[in-house]
Write an enzyme that holds these catalytic residues in place. Structure first.
Site, PDB file in Angstrom:
ATOM      1  N   TRP A 309    -109.572   9.760 -44.893  1.00  0.00           N
ATOM      2  CA  TRP A 309    -109.241   8.215 -45.634  1.00  0.00           C
ATOM      3  C   TRP A 309    -108.509   8.449 -46.828  1.00  0.00           C
ATOM      4  O   TRP A 309    -108.546   9.361 -47.350  1.00  0.00           O
ATOM      5  CB  TRP A 309    -111.128   8.413 -45.469  1.00  0.00           C
ATOM      6  CG  TRP A 309    -112.166   8.485 -44.438  1.00  0.00           C
ATOM      7  CD1 TRP A 309    -112.974   9.313 -44.565  1.00  0.00           C
ATOM      8  CD2 TRP A 309    -112.078   8.219 -42.928  1.00  0.00           C
ATOM      9  NE1 TRP A 309    -113.531   8.881 -43.437  1.00  0.00           N
ATOM     10  CE2 TRP A 309    -113.604   8.527 -42.536  1.00  0.00           C
ATOM     11  CE3 TRP A 309    -111.822   6.353 -42.684  1.00  0.00           C
ATOM     12  CZ2 TRP A 309    -113.443   8.160 -41.120  1.00  0.00           C
ATOM     13  CZ3 TRP A 309    -111.795   5.874 -41.385  1.00  0.00           C
ATOM     14  CH2 TRP A 309    -112.622   6.373 -40.681  1.00  0.00           C
ATOM     15  N   TRP A 385    -122.197  -0.573 -38.828  1.00  0.00           N
ATOM     16  CA  TRP A 385    -121.129   0.170 -39.534  1.00  0.00           C
ATOM     17  C   TRP A 385    -120.248   1.540 -38.609  1.00  0.00           C
ATOM     18  O   TRP A 385    -119.711   1.307 -39.035  1.00  0.00           O
ATOM     19  CB  TRP A 385    -121.041   0.875 -40.619  1.00  0.00           C
ATOM     20  CG  TRP A 385    -121.490   0.315 -42.217  1.00  0.00           C
ATOM     21  CD1 TRP A 385    -122.146  -0.842 -42.884  1.00  0.00           C
ATOM     22  CD2 TRP A 385    -119.739  -1.076 -42.613  1.00  0.00           C
ATOM     23  NE1 TRP A 385    -121.588  -1.635 -43.007  1.00  0.00           N
ATOM     24  CE2 TRP A 385    -120.599  -1.843 -43.607  1.00  0.00           C
ATOM     25  CE3 TRP A 385    -118.619   0.068 -42.610  1.00  0.00           C
ATOM     26  CZ2 TRP A 385    -119.049  -2.075 -44.161  1.00  0.00           C
ATOM     27  CZ3 TRP A 385    -117.524  -0.269 -43.351  1.00  0.00           C
ATOM     28  CH2 TRP A 385    -117.951  -1.186 -43.852  1.00  0.00           C
TER      29      TRP A 385
END
Ligand code: FAD
Length: 474
Positions: A309, A385
């Protein structure tokens, strides 16, 4: 005998299993408590406006219980450990014989309840109930006795099991023999950041039931046609009430069935479409119970934890503030920040944007949503999510990446929703609204609105590469 009802995520008097059971013996003395735990809420990132909503609803429950001769004492301490200490002392002080509560399924809450029961054992009989779901966790399983990992077979099995359980709604308790009581001391303001709830969500179960009635009578028929368009109030907006238990899913189902008796037989109907969403709610909760690691924010698909990420606070902040330069994302985030509620289609678009366009860890988004949502709910938020991030079970596959511009064009074609939340785009014509910088360039105008913070095409390729590398274990 003295019966104590411990209210938590069930702030209503109608169709409340624990309260109903506590009141069954007409001769019992019935007391109720609510214990606010702001320190714990902070740990769970609970939105200040959800705390304010709890407070407003508590006032109503307190009045409704007092009218029936049941005092509700509201106590505040820091965390769950302190709450148990207080509860044990209170039970001793009031010589409580039996404690009644409705189960919560998150791991910290489960641990709290186990510890409370252990501390009270030998003195107080504890009875807990599955009240927050239509069907209890673990009751919908595959032939092999496992939790379904895919939604559609879960739903099929769920509907079959539904007829085997009593899902009728329970009435509010009758007034106790001694008659109405003066209301006990109102709950003190919580030691939590203060926030307003907004007129869209009036407190109290009457308001919730009224909304439910109107929705099932007048709107549910059009649900499938309208539910994806944020400019239309085509969904029920009942999530804040369901999240803290001002309304129960049984009340939803029974009202739906009263208005649409054929709901289970007609899977093309709006009524079935709405029931389908209630079953998604059940799916994510059942899943969380079967896989408690979800409460620790572990991804369902393990290899996705290897995605590298991007650690970029400026991009995260732009997303949080609704300043990405993608109007549908920005309008959505401003709706969230202002009201604490966001339309489901927009939750999908804005979550996808954070993960797939900005390549930011979905857990940062999950936390931020929680800190803002009036309807914040661990299982539904985590499920949503993980769906959007392609880390969940039965999630969007990682290579399916929403294009935020075309999503805006499809679901807000006239820009009605965008204009409401981004008044700085008022002058931009409908056709250009989803890419306002192009129009500004052509017109040689300066807009008080950011340029896109990333190029979607480029971002898409980078995200695909990052997921593929993680999948290969690199
Ligand atoms: P309706 O369309 O009227 O649906 C009726 C009820 O069904 C809702 O009130 C809700 O309780 C339930 N429901 C609907 N859709 C879902 C779903 N996909 N998953 C689980 N339950 C559902 N919902 C929450 O209640 N709390 C959350 O914290 C939450 N976070 C989300 C985060 C993301 C990223 C996504 C994609 C979805 C999230 N949802 C959450 C699910 C959904 O967006 C909201 O429940 C819905 O928008 C609430 O509006 P409504 O009450 O008008 O829904």
């Amino acid at each position: 005998a003295t019966h104590l009802v411990w209210l938590r995520n069930d702030l209503r008097i109608t169709d409340n299993k624990a309260l109903h059971a506590a009141c069954c013996d007409p001769t019992a003395r019935v007391l109720a408590v609510f214990i606010a735990t702001p320190g714990q809420w902070r740990q769970h990132q609970m939105a200040p406006r959800q705390a304010a909503f709890i407070h407003a609803n508590l006032l109503q429950v307190q009045q409704a219980l007092a009218d029936r001769g049941i005092p509700l004492v509201c106590h505040q301490c820091d965390d769950f450990a302190a709450a148990i200490d207080w509860l044990v002392a209170y039970c001793a002080q009031e010589r409580v014989d039996a404690l009644f509560y409705n189960r919560q399924h998150e791991i910290n809450e489960l641990r709290r309840d186990r510890q409370a029961e252990r501390r009270l054992s030998g003195q107080v009989i504890c009875q807990s109930f599955d009240d927050s779901l239509l069907l209890p966790p673990g009751s919908v399983q595959t032939g092999g006795g496992e939790m379904y990992k895919i939604y559609t077979p879960f739903r099929k099995a769920f509907i079959q099991r539904l007829s085997e359980f009593d899902v009728s709604s329970l009435p509010a308790p009758k007034p106790r023999e001694g008659g109405a009581l003066p209301v006990s001391a109102a709950p003190a303001a919580f030691d939590y950041p203060s926030a307003g709830v907004g007129a869209d969500f009036p407190a109290g179960e009457e308001a919730a039931l009224q909304r439910l009635r109107v929705f099932c009578r007048e709107q549910v028929q059009d649900y499938l046609q309208q539910r994806d368009f944020p400019a239309i109030a085509g969904t029920s907006s009942l999530s804040p009430y369901l999240a803290i238990g001002v309304l129960s899913p049984r009340q939803c189902f029974n009202r739906l069935r009263a208005e649409c008796p054929q709901v289970l037989e007609n899977s093309d109907s709006g009524a079935f479409g709405w029931l389908n969403e209630l079953i998604w709610r059940e799916f994510y909760r059942h899943l969380m119970v079967a896989y408690p690691a979800l409460c620790r924010h572990r991804p369902f698909i393990e290899w996705t934890d290897k995605v590298r990420w991007r650690d970029n606070d400026a991009l995260l902040l732009a997303w949080q503030q609704g300043a990405t330069g993608y109007p549908i994302v920005d309008a959505a985030m401003r709706q969230l920040n202002k009201t604490g509620w966001m339309h489901n289609r927009l939750r999908m678009i804005s979550a996808s944007f954070l993960v797939k366009d900005l390549l930011i860890d979905w857990r940062a988004g999950e936390r931020y949503f929680m800190s803002q949502l009036l309807d914040g709910d661990l299982a539904a938020n985590n499920g949503g999510w993980q769906w959007a991030a392609s880390t969940g079970t039965d999630a969007a596959p990682y290579f399916r990446i929403f294009n935020p511009t075309t999503q805006g064009e499809r679901f807000d074609p006239q820009g009605t929703f965008i204009r409401k939340w981004l008044p700085e785009l008022a002058d931009v014509p409908d056709n250009d609204l989803h890419q306002p910088y192009r129009w500004a360039e052509k017109q040689q105008r300066t807009l008080d609105y950011p340029l896109p913070i990333v190029d979607h095409k480029q971002a898409r390729l980078e995200t695909l590469a990052a997921f593929e590398a993680a999948r290969r274990g690199e």
